[in-house]
Design a protein around this motif. Structure first.
Motif, PDB file in Angstrom:
ATOM      1  N   ARG A 166       0.821  -1.217   0.000  1.00 24.51           N
ATOM      2  CA  ARG A 166       0.000   0.000   0.000  1.00 24.51           C
ATOM      3  C   ARG A 166       0.848   1.256   0.000  1.00 24.51           C
ATOM      4  N   ALA A 167       2.145   1.113   0.287  1.00 22.01           N
ATOM      5  CA  ALA A 167       3.023   2.283   0.193  1.00 22.01           C
ATOM      6  C   ALA A 167       3.346   2.588  -1.271  1.00 22.01           C
ATOM      7  N   GLU A 168       3.173   1.598  -2.140  1.00 25.09           N
ATOM      8  CA  GLU A 168       3.605   1.797  -3.535  1.00 25.09           C
ATOM      9  C   GLU A 168       2.515   1.654  -4.583  1.00 25.09           C
ATOM     10  N   ASN A 169       1.690   0.611  -4.452  1.00 26.11           N
ATOM     11  CA  ASN A 169       0.867   0.332  -5.638  1.00 26.11           C
ATOM     12  C   ASN A 169      -0.558  -0.159  -5.372  1.00 26.11           C
ATOM     13  N   PHE A 170      -1.115   0.128  -4.233  1.00 24.71           N
ATOM     14  CA  PHE A 170      -2.574  -0.059  -4.128  1.00 24.71           C
ATOM     15  C   PHE A 170      -3.157   0.872  -3.077  1.00 24.71           C
ATOM     16  N   TYR A 171      -4.476   0.928  -3.111  1.00 23.85           N
ATOM     17  CA  TYR A 171      -5.247   1.836  -2.257  1.00 23.85           C
ATOM     18  C   TYR A 171      -6.298   0.989  -1.541  1.00 23.85           C
ATOM     19  N   ILE A 172      -6.536   1.272  -0.266  1.00 22.74           N
ATOM     20  CA  ILE A 172      -7.446   0.395   0.486  1.00 22.74           C
ATOM     21  C   ILE A 172      -8.413   1.199   1.352  1.00 22.74           C
ATOM     22  N   THR A 173      -9.651   0.757   1.365  1.00 21.76           N
ATOM     23  CA  THR A 173     -10.682   1.427   2.161  1.00 21.76           C
ATOM     24  C   THR A 173     -11.709   0.383   2.613  1.00 21.76           C
ATOM     25  N   ASN A 174     -12.820   0.832   3.146  1.00 26.64           N
ATOM     26  CA  ASN A 174     -13.862  -0.074   3.635  1.00 26.64           C
ATOM     27  C   ASN A 174     -15.237   0.410   3.196  1.00 26.64           C
ATOM     28  N   CYS A 175     -16.228  -0.469   3.362  1.00 24.57           N
ATOM     29  CA  CYS A 175     -17.629  -0.094   3.081  1.00 24.57           C
ATOM     30  C   CYS A 175     -18.195   0.813   4.169  1.00 24.57           C
ATOM     31  N   LEU A 176     -17.620   0.727   5.362  1.00 26.45           N
ATOM     32  CA  LEU A 176     -18.033   1.610   6.466  1.00 26.45           C
ATOM     33  C   LEU A 176     -16.811   2.375   6.956  1.00 26.45           C
ATOM     34  N   PHE A 177     -17.035   3.595   7.384  1.00 26.94           N
ATOM     35  CA  PHE A 177     -15.915   4.430   7.821  1.00 26.94           C
ATOM     36  C   PHE A 177     -15.763   4.441   9.342  1.00 26.94           C
ATOM     37  N   TRP A 178     -16.658   3.717  10.027  1.00 31.14           N
ATOM     38  CA  TRP A 178     -16.612   3.688  11.491  1.00 31.14           C
ATOM     39  C   TRP A 178     -16.768   2.247  11.962  1.00 31.14           C
ATOM     40  N   ARG A 179     -16.151   1.968  13.087  1.00 30.81           N
ATOM     41  CA  ARG A 179     -16.164   0.596  13.617  1.00 30.81           C
ATOM     42  C   ARG A 179     -17.527   0.212  14.224  1.00 30.81           C
ATOM     43  N   PRO A 180     -18.099  -0.906  13.793  1.00 32.46           N
ATOM     44  CA  PRO A 180     -19.276  -1.405  14.507  1.00 32.46           C
ATOM     45  C   PRO A 180     -18.849  -1.873  15.896  1.00 32.46           C
ATOM     46  N   PRO A 181     -19.568  -1.463  16.957  1.00 32.75           N
ATOM     47  CA  PRO A 181     -19.149  -1.819  18.315  1.00 32.75           C
ATOM     48  C   PRO A 181     -18.945  -3.320  18.460  1.00 32.75           C
ATOM     49  N   GLY A 182     -17.864  -3.674  19.135  1.00 30.18           N
ATOM     50  CA  GLY A 182     -17.591  -5.086  19.375  1.00 30.18           C
ATOM     51  C   GLY A 182     -17.285  -5.863  18.111  1.00 30.18           C
ATOM     52  N   ASN A 183     -16.993  -5.147  17.018  1.00 26.92           N
ATOM     53  CA  ASN A 183     -16.727  -5.791  15.713  1.00 26.92           C
ATOM     54  C   ASN A 183     -17.907  -6.620  15.226  1.00 26.92           C
ATOM     55  N   ARG A 184     -19.109  -6.191  15.609  1.00 28.45           N
ATOM     56  CA  ARG A 184     -20.253  -6.962  15.125  1.00 28.45           C
ATOM     57  C   ARG A 184     -20.388  -6.748  13.614  1.00 28.45           C
ATOM     58  N   GLN A 185     -21.192  -7.622  13.017  1.00 27.70           N
ATOM     59  CA  GLN A 185     -21.486  -7.532  11.583  1.00 27.70           C
ATOM     60  C   GLN A 185     -22.175  -6.195  11.293  1.00 27.70           C
ATOM     61  N   CYS A 194     -23.940   4.350   4.125  1.00 27.87           N
ATOM     62  CA  CYS A 194     -22.599   4.761   3.680  1.00 27.87           C
ATOM     63  C   CYS A 194     -22.375   4.526   2.180  1.00 27.87           C
ATOM     64  N   LEU A 195     -23.255   3.731   1.559  1.00 33.58           N
ATOM     65  CA  LEU A 195     -23.005   3.333   0.164  1.00 33.58           C
ATOM     66  C   LEU A 195     -22.807   4.500  -0.821  1.00 33.58           C
ATOM     67  N   PRO A 196     -23.611   5.576  -0.755  1.00 30.36           N
ATOM     68  CA  PRO A 196     -23.377   6.660  -1.720  1.00 30.36           C
ATOM     69  C   PRO A 196     -21.948   7.217  -1.632  1.00 30.36           C
ATOM     70  N   LEU A 197     -21.423   7.301  -0.405  1.00 33.54           N
ATOM     71  CA  LEU A 197     -20.057   7.830  -0.225  1.00 33.54           C
ATOM     72  C   LEU A 197     -19.036   6.838  -0.767  1.00 33.54           C
ATOM     73  N   VAL A 198     -19.320   5.554  -0.587  1.00 33.17           N
ATOM     74  CA  VAL A 198     -18.411   4.522  -1.108  1.00 33.17           C
ATOM     75  C   VAL A 198     -18.451   4.527  -2.645  1.00 33.17           C
ATOM     76  N   GLU A 199     -19.641   4.715  -3.172  1.00 30.18           N
ATOM     77  CA  GLU A 199     -19.757   4.753  -4.647  1.00 30.18           C
ATOM     78  C   GLU A 199     -18.945   5.915  -5.219  1.00 30.18           C
ATOM     79  N   LYS A 200     -19.028   7.065  -4.549  1.00 35.13           N
ATOM     80  CA  LYS A 200     -18.261   8.218  -5.058  1.00 35.13           C
ATOM     81  C   LYS A 200     -16.764   7.974  -4.864  1.00 35.13           C
ATOM     82  N   HIS A 201     -16.436   7.293  -3.759  1.00 36.79           N
ATOM     83  CA  HIS A 201     -15.032   6.953  -3.500  1.00 36.79           C
ATOM     84  C   HIS A 201     -14.477   6.130  -4.668  1.00 36.79           C
ATOM     85  N   ILE A 202     -15.253   5.144  -5.082  1.00 38.11           N
ATOM     86  CA  ILE A 202     -14.812   4.284  -6.192  1.00 38.11           C
ATOM     87  C   ILE A 202     -14.663   5.130  -7.463  1.00 38.11           C
TER      88      ILE A 202
END
Ligand code: URA
Length: 281
Positions: A166-185, A194-202
């Motif tokens: 990721r320092a050289e040749n890829f970019y990484i993100t998530n479908c959500l920008f905040w942690r679900p408590p307790g790492n739940r689904q 969050c999808l509209p923001l992810v769509e624009k991100h893409i």
């Protein structure tokens, strides 16, 4: 853990907020701790609760509040409002910096209230190779950096075998920008908000190849309910309304699954070789 009324009150509040794990020397399920309290056990409202459901109120006043309090599910209008606000912000963002600023000011996703940090993205945007995972975990929430915990480290290690960093040749993100408590689904509502923001991100990254990491990201982005076991090993085509052209999409198992099921690394290795071939084609 101290067994006193205040502690149980706090735990009930955390359970209502969707936190399901309490980390001391060893992680413990909050419902199990609550169930160890005779007062909680005696209450019929608590019996049989699932992890995310709140424990029973103990006083009449609390009972009234408990019944009136919104549970984890938001009312429909507020979800629609949140999606509309996310869409409005996504529409207005014309650069990555603007999108990041928009994500940071967006208050429509309730996960933000319990998160310590917004986790936007990391890596080389110009690489046009975009990985999208599910949601930040505990370490990502602490640091604000995606995929920096144990599963991210495994992902980095696997990707280094095919020449990716990721320092050289890829970019990484998530479908959500905040942690679900307790790492739940993540819930379907949180993903939809969050999808509209992810769509624009893409669209702003405009990837030549996109890689969806894990089943949640795959079903949220491809809008496909088939499980990842069926979808991995194939290349899909993805386009949203912000994009001029479709992008090929590879799907891989989530590294957290590989930490639990090391035998699946064989399939991931095959998928990574297919990705490498696509990158060098
Ligand atoms: N899992 C994910 O899907 N994303 C992260 O950032 C960390 C763990």
């Amino acid at each position: 853990m101290e067994n006193n009324i205040q502690t149980f009150d706090s735990l009930r509040w955390y359970a209502q907020m969707g936190v399901d794990l309490c980390v001391e020397a060893e992680p413990q399920e909050i419902t199990a701790i609550l169930a160890s309290n005779p007062a909680e056990r005696a209450s019929s409202a608590f019996a049989g609760d699932t992890v995310r459901a709140a424990a029973a109120p103990t006083s009449t006043a609390e009972r009234v509040l408990f019944q009136a309090a919104p549970q984890a599910k938001e009312p429909l209008s507020s979800i629609a409002d949140a999606v509309a606000e996310a869409r409005r912000l996504a529409d207005a963002a014309t650069t990555l910096d603007e999108l990041e600023a928009a994500v940071r000011i967006f208050n429509g996703c309730s996960l933000k209230k319990t998160a310590s940090n917004t986790v936007f993205a990391q890596g080389v945007a110009a690489s046009r190779l975009m990985f999208i995972g599910e949601a930040p975990g505990a370490e990502e929430d602490r640091s604000g950096v995606p995929f920096c915990g144990p599963s991210g480290q495994l992902l980095d290690k696997m990707l280094s075998f095919i020449g990716l960093s990721r320092a050289e040749n890829f970019y990484i993100t998530n479908c959500l920008f905040w942690r679900p408590p307790g790492n739940r689904q993540p819930s379907a509502d949180e993903l939809a908000i969050c999808l509209p923001l992810v769509e624009k991100h893409i669209a702003l990254i405009n990837p030549k190849i996109m890689v969806l990491v894990g089943g949640t990201a795959t079903s949220a982005i491809l809008n496909d309910t088939r499980g990842i076991t069926r979808l991995r090993g194939q290349v899909f085509s993805y386009k949203n309304d912000y994009m001029a052209e479709a992008v090929p999409v590879h799907v891989i198992y989530h590294p957290s699954y590989l930490l639990r099921q090391p035998l699946a690394k064989k399939q991931v290795w095959a998928d990574l070789l297919a990705l490498k071939a696509a990158l060098t084609a």
